[in-house]
Write an enzyme that holds these catalytic residues in place. Structure first.
Site, PDB file in Angstrom:
ATOM      1  CB  CYS A  25      -7.786  -4.848 -60.684  1.00 41.49           C
ATOM      2  SG  CYS A  25      -6.036  -5.229 -60.681  1.00 41.49           S
ATOM      3  NE  ARG A  26      -9.660  -0.147 -59.077  1.00 44.48           N
ATOM      4  CZ  ARG A  26      -9.266   1.104 -58.902  1.00 44.48           C
ATOM      5  NH1 ARG A  26      -9.825   1.857 -57.964  1.00 44.48           N
ATOM      6  NH2 ARG A  26      -8.331   1.624 -59.670  1.00 44.48           N
ATOM      7  CB  SER A  27     -13.263  -1.901 -64.932  1.00 49.82           C
ATOM      8  OG  SER A  27     -12.053  -2.101 -65.602  1.00 49.82           O
ATOM      9  CG  ASN A  80     -10.359  -2.834 -68.888  1.00 44.23           C
ATOM     10  OD1 ASN A  80     -10.368  -3.226 -70.039  1.00 44.23           O
ATOM     11  ND2 ASN A  80     -11.372  -3.050 -68.083  1.00 44.23           N
ATOM     12  CG  ASP A 124      -5.684  -0.107 -58.093  1.00 41.24           C
ATOM     13  OD1 ASP A 124      -5.794  -1.345 -58.241  1.00 41.24           O
ATOM     14  OD2 ASP A 124      -5.042   0.612 -58.882  1.00 41.24           O
ATOM     15  CB  CYS A 160     -10.766   0.511 -62.984  1.00 36.91           C
ATOM     16  SG  CYS A 160      -9.999  -0.883 -63.822  1.00 36.91           S
TER      17      CYS A 160
END
Length: 156
Positions: free
Chosen positions: A12-14, A10, A123, A7
């Site tokens: 939040c999402r990943s 690095n 995001d 993401c």
């Protein structure tokens, strides 16, 4: 299968995807390395966003020890599959691919659930906590399908 999630920063999402897939690998006794990284250095070395940590903990996943790192070309050698969260990440990873075999490893994580649609995991960073819940649910569904696919076949 060794899986990398990518993401932006690095945080939040990943890292959420990494934590979810690691838990599923453990529960289903799957072998492989799972990691995550980003493309922007403004959070380099930082732990995940507190909201990402909070949503993970509510699902029994601790991502607090994760430290943000940047994507590097060696990741193509270390991972069988590289899942991105959106088109920016896809273009960023493909841009540094050395050859077609590298490019073939890259896909949108939501294509696991919605093949060929290249849907983005939005995001949540600039949003409120409910956005993190939505992201968690999307990633959990994709990781569940991924692990079922891995259990039923030797390749993705």
């Amino acid at each position: 299968m060794n899986v990398l999630f990518v993401c932006t920063g690095n945080i939040c999402r990943s890292p959420l995807a990494e934590g979810i897939l690691k838990k599923k690998y453990s529960e289903k006794k799957l072998q492989g390395k799972v990691d995550s990284c980003g493309f922007e250095s403004f959070h380099l070395g930082d732990p995940p966003d507190p909201r990402a940590q909070q949503i993970a903990i509510t699902h029994g996943i601790n991502i607090s020890t994760h430290k943000s790192r940047l994507f590097n070309v060696e990741d193509f050698e270390n991972f069988d599959k590289i899942f991105v969260m959106d088109s920016y990440h896809y273009q960023s990873v493909v841009r540094v691919a050395r050859h077609e075999n590298d490019r073939k490893k890259v896909d949108f994580i939501l294509n696991v659930v919605h093949p060929g649609q290249n849907r983005a995991v939005e995001d949540p960073y600039y949003d409120h906590f409910p956005a993190f819940e939505t992201v968690f649910d999307q990633l959990d569904e994709a990781c569940e399908k991924l692990t079922k696919t891995l259990l039923s076949s030797s390749s993705l």
